[in-house]
Scaffold this motif. Structure first.
Motif, PDB file in Angstrom:
ATOM      1  N   LEU A   7      19.733  10.569  54.565  1.00 60.52           N
ATOM      2  CA  LEU A   7      20.572  11.445  54.819  1.00 60.52           C
ATOM      3  C   LEU A   7      19.935  12.866  54.955  1.00 60.52           C
ATOM      4  O   LEU A   7      19.246  12.478  55.411  1.00 60.52           O
ATOM      5  CB  LEU A   7      21.272  10.933  53.407  1.00 60.52           C
ATOM      6  N   SER A   8      20.551  13.490  54.696  1.00 57.85           N
ATOM      7  CA  SER A   8      20.310  14.778  54.674  1.00 57.85           C
ATOM      8  C   SER A   8      20.028  15.753  53.459  1.00 57.85           C
ATOM      9  O   SER A   8      21.491  16.161  52.616  1.00 57.85           O
ATOM     10  CB  SER A   8      20.791  15.882  56.235  1.00 57.85           C
ATOM     11  N   ALA A   9      18.861  15.635  52.812  1.00 57.63           N
ATOM     12  CA  ALA A   9      18.361  16.337  51.975  1.00 57.63           C
ATOM     13  C   ALA A   9      19.171  17.675  52.465  1.00 57.63           C
ATOM     14  O   ALA A   9      19.695  18.356  51.412  1.00 57.63           O
ATOM     15  CB  ALA A   9      16.938  16.438  51.511  1.00 57.63           C
ATOM     16  N   ARG A  10      18.810  18.413  53.479  1.00 56.42           N
ATOM     17  CA  ARG A  10      18.885  19.883  53.478  1.00 56.42           C
ATOM     18  C   ARG A  10      20.466  20.183  53.307  1.00 56.42           C
ATOM     19  O   ARG A  10      21.371  21.365  53.184  1.00 56.42           O
ATOM     20  CB  ARG A  10      18.764  20.346  54.795  1.00 56.42           C
ATOM     21  N   ASP A  11      21.519  19.054  53.833  1.00 53.89           N
ATOM     22  CA  ASP A  11      23.664  19.119  53.772  1.00 53.89           C
ATOM     23  C   ASP A  11      23.388  18.952  52.028  1.00 53.89           C
ATOM     24  O   ASP A  11      24.177  19.611  51.752  1.00 53.89           O
ATOM     25  CB  ASP A  11      23.521  18.185  54.577  1.00 53.89           C
ATOM     26  N   LEU A  12      22.594  18.321  51.468  1.00 52.76           N
ATOM     27  CA  LEU A  12      23.351  18.078  50.132  1.00 52.76           C
ATOM     28  C   LEU A  12      23.006  19.143  49.396  1.00 52.76           C
ATOM     29  O   LEU A  12      23.709  19.712  48.609  1.00 52.76           O
ATOM     30  CB  LEU A  12      22.170  17.081  49.844  1.00 52.76           C
TER      31      LEU A  12
END
Lengths: 601, 601
Positions: A7-12
């Motif tokens: 998953l993308s931590a940046r997107d979250l």
């Protein structure tokens, strides 16, 4: 945190903080003990556990699916080990109140936590998430004693829970369930019947399993109005909480699925005589709430479960997208059209426009789906903790109308993202050497369970948008309009104007469909309606994201925002136009399907 | 013939006889020995063998995929048994000339024969169909001696054949293959290299395997212009046709796939020293035709292979549709909206409009796909046997432009039919107790092999519609116009008018895309173009079918024709409108994908 293929931590971070401003929730009493730091810490811990303990056995759990040995369900051992780490980290009870051993996390943060585990290993993550949903239902509708008896062991991960609704002959038609619950003199009930499609219905992961079972008390009303809800533990629990006699809940068989194999799925017999507690027939059950109101309680839970299914579908699509992106950046093949010199070195396939098309489409689906799921979870928090009754009611109404979309849209489009991921990898994607084929198989369940795609459509068009004279749809339109209002005068004005027009058309079509009060005609094309509204809703959430995106930044940060804006443009130019023909079809009151005789097929 | 869940004999009868008038082919010299009776007899035999020998082990071949024991590929024994029956019935050589032991069947009838086996068991059917394609190529381009040596054993099913194009580092980019072929003094070549994705590349089904291998002769031109084609038998063949020494073709590994598992798929080493024929290094190969023209020969075969892939995709969708239909007619659940009396008996789910929507959509896809495949095969017959050179040339040109569509459209939409079939069955469809999940997995290969979806798009927009100043597209437009002309004044005039308008828009868009001569910009959205043209082509073939349908008949016959007409209406009202936004997007010359930097993803 390093880039992950889960998953993308940046997107979250963008969605939770830059867009949804979840830190403001800490101003509410319920979440006052929390801060941005505690939110981020739990997310980081989730990412770590998902990466280290869930993802590594995702393939093994698929290859060695649950099977029965000597009457017991055997799973790969990594499942129990991962779930032990999960429970010990307090993840099962993350959203439960502190007094029940929970972290009292906001729903929106909790859903982001879930997404990490679902993306890493949907099969293993189902056990604790079903358990949490079960516990939530008991907290909402159980007696204090029931809560005391069953919730803490589930919160600690010592017991797991299930939802036992369906039956072999009933499927989506709960009115037809035949499991009976006979009242006993001591206030308990004895249940007899067979339940089908029960996820996590039997296993040796925990010392007990708490089944929440729908059944009919004899003499009650026919159909769904005669359904009651019961706690039926696999092992009966003494007053001191100690485990006692085995209850008459017996595994009758396992379902062997195309995907999602790590989650054991069972046929369960209740009260068929495999065990006879106290020497008397029937599985011992304890009524939750009042008789005949079981479906209401179950739907209270089911709405959150449906958002959870949508986020699971999104998570599977998201990880598929990230794996495809990683492959496209490293796999070299072919040359740009402009310089087809056969002596030149091949380029990474992400350089080919058609590969970028697939990746950009997938990005617009999975980031759109994640925005939708988190937005809905944020509404759950509003519904629970907003300062005024009016705000709580507003959140509730909006959530009602958005729930069928939050379940169905990612189930359709994030499955499409996994389909694109397979295609980006080509032949490699079709082999079991790469994980994308499993994501594709796993995700195919999501349009089926927790209410099929068609059931969601009937829920939206048949219930949610007509309830209270269409108040839910009006509220949705108003909410979208508030966003398009903000877009005026910006570079996103055209997307806002398109959304305004589509929302107006949806309103007109909804009125026209119901104009003659004939539900059969109105609902004949309900699925098209669901899909059209879903795309407009996600289009709106792309506008929301675009407006939350600074048009600046350099390096990786700049690229992140540029990617957000490009995905929003893609959704505007490539996806929203698909809604036009759908609304046009609905506007004609098309009878093609309705007029098709079964004999013509 | 009784109704089958494999394929519809009634639909084939309609398409072959009532629509395509295949009996008229018997007026041609090549097919003069045939009659409607011989066509029908071979189709009936195909249906019987497919039903009795192919379908029964479809699941077993999936569950027990090919594996290696002591260096040999082991398949479930039913595969060899079925293929023996198939070969003994003369099915391998059905389309080969009589002098080579064939039945000299028209391509269109042969493709219908294939569809029975592909629908029954795509994995097993691939072995003889690859063999037939291999034999066809040799008949077209081999020397008389090569034909004599290799074709009859393949026609009799004693030897099987493969096509060995791809390599681990090359994938779709054949320009980058590195397998070398060194000329020898005796006129033969010695090959060294590794081939990837070789279907039927190794097995014990036959005593020999004839590989057709693409390789580069040192000193030739770079890229695709330096590719030559070689016969490389697994076992070398003496002048008397007797099997001799083992050639240096060695199995290096099996690919483990999501579906299509019955067809073993291999990594093959050529000339790596596993065997050394005559004690010298390199696999012995024999040049087909001239050096450096290998890709041309291969593409001659590949065009037919691509139509075959499309028909395979259609067959998998068709059997999925029939299984879903059967389930929907027998599974009872729920009640009509009009009479939701919970005491009433549940109805078959086909009574629910949303289930009929899914079935009607699937019907419009699979019957549309079958019409497309058979139409193209009919063109192959025209190309071969039409009376005038002009007619043969016309058929050839039309076939050129239709081939990428015949491959890609069913690969997309008949996979969608299997997706709908899974959805109609719901939870049951997701289990391995029913075959639809396997059809869905099997069919997912088709948008990938024999040229991916994106490759087909580049072929259509980059080559086929621009060749000869757009003559192919003009011919397609003219052909469609001839049909819409016939529709005027009939109840189908509106569908004809819609097609006329869409064809005109396609012409305009094609011109606009190429207006500035920038291939990168023109081809950036090629896939959208492919999909739009594909839908219009199938819409046209639905009009063709509708016009071939008498508006009369009672009982089952009447229902059959009514179903055809309703599926045509469905395609007109539900599917063709999807093309509008696609053409609109293309008309804007959209640069969203092209302008997306890889760093933004």
């Amino acid at each position: 945190m390093p880039a992950s293929s889960i998953l993308s931590a940046r997107d979250l971070e963008f969605l939770l903080h830059e867009w949804l401003q979840v830190e403001t929730l800490t101003e509410r009493e319920r979440y006052a003990e929390h801060s941005r730091e505690t939110f981020d810490a739990v997310l980081e811990l989730a990412a770590e556990i998902a990466t280290d303990h869930f993802a590594p056995h995702n393939r093994a759990a698929d290859e060695h699916e649950p099977h029965v040995v000597d009457g017991k369900v055997v799973l790969v051992p990594e499942v129990a080990a991962a779930l032990r780490v999960f429970a010990d980290a307090g993840m099962t009870a993350a959203a439960l109140p502190e007094e029940l051993g929970g972290l009292q996390l906001p729903a929106v943060v909790n859903l982001a936590v879930h997404a990490w585990f679902q993306a890493a290993n949907i099969g293993t993550s189902a056990y604790p998430f079903l358990t949490a949903a079960n516990a939530n239902l008991l907290v909402a509708h159980g007696t204090p004693e029931q809560v005391r008896t069953y919730v803490p062991p589930m919160a600690e991960g010592r017991w797991f829970g299930t939802m036992a609704l369906s039956e072999p002959q009933a499927g989506s038609s709960l009115a037809d369930i035949t499991t009976r619950a006979e009242p006993q003199d001591d206030g308990s009930y004895r249940l007899t019947g067979t339940k089908m499609w029960i996820s996590a219905g039997d296993h040796e992961l925990t010392e007990n399993i708490v089944h929440l079972v729908l059944a009919k008390v004899p003499g009650g009303p026919a159909g769904v109005k005669g359904i009651s809800l019961f706690i039926v533990p696999k092992v009966l629990v003494g007053e001191d909480g100690a485990l006692g006699e085995r209850n008459d809940v017996v595994l009758a068989g396992l379902n062997h699925k195309m995907g999602y194999r790590g989650t054991t799925n069972t046929l369960l017999n209740f009260g068929e005589g495999g065990h006879t507690p106290g020497g008397r027939p029937g599985a011992v059950g304890f009524l939750v709430g009042e008789e005949h109101r079981g479906l209401t309680y179950m739907f209270h839970m089911m709405n959150e479960a449906r958002i959870g299914v949508g986020v699971g579908a999104t998570a599977l699509g998201y990880t598929g997208y990230l794996h495809a992106l990683d492959y496209a950046r490293t796999r070299t093949q072919g040359r740009p059209l402009a310089g087809k010199d056969p002596a030149a070195a091949p380029v990474p396939i992400v350089e080919h426009p058609d590969v970028r098309r697939m990746l950009l489409a997938a990005k617009s689906y999975v980031e759109g789906g994640l925005a939708l799921g988190l937005y809905c979870a944020r509404l759950v928090d509003e519904e629970r903790t907003a300062g005024s009754a009016a705000d709580r009611d507003r959140a509730h109404r909006l959530l009602e109308v958005l729930t069928p979309i939050a379940k169905s849209w990612p189930s359709q489009w994030c499955l499409a993202a996994d389909d694109l991921a397979v295609q980006v990898l080509g032949g490699a994607g079709y082999t079991r050497d790469f994980p994308v084929e499993q994501f594709y198989r796993d995700n195919r369940l999501n349009p089926i369970h927790e209410g099929t795609h068609g059931i969601q459509a009937l829920d939206l068009l048949g219930r949610k948008v007509v309830a209270d004279d269409g108040a839910g749809l009006a509220l949705l339109a108003e909410t979208i309009a508030a966003t398009t209002q903000r877009a005026r005068g910006t570079e996103w004005a055209d997307l806002g104007a398109t959304l305004d027009e589509l929302v107006a058309r949806i309103g007109a079509v909804t009125g026209a469909l119901w104009a003659d009060g004939d539900p059969e005609r109105a609902l004949a094309n309900a699925t098209v309606y669901l899909e059209a509204v879903g795309h407009v809703v996600v289009g709106w959430l792309w506008l929301e994201q675009a407006l939350a995106t600074p048009d600046q930044g350099e390096g990786r940060e700049g690229a992140f925002y540029a990617g957000k804006r490009q995905a929003a443009r893609f959704f505007q130019r490539w996806e929203l136009p698909k809604v036009g023909p759908q609304l046009a079809l609905l506007a004609t009151g098309d009878r093609t399907v309705l007029d098709t005789s079964p004999a013509w097929l």
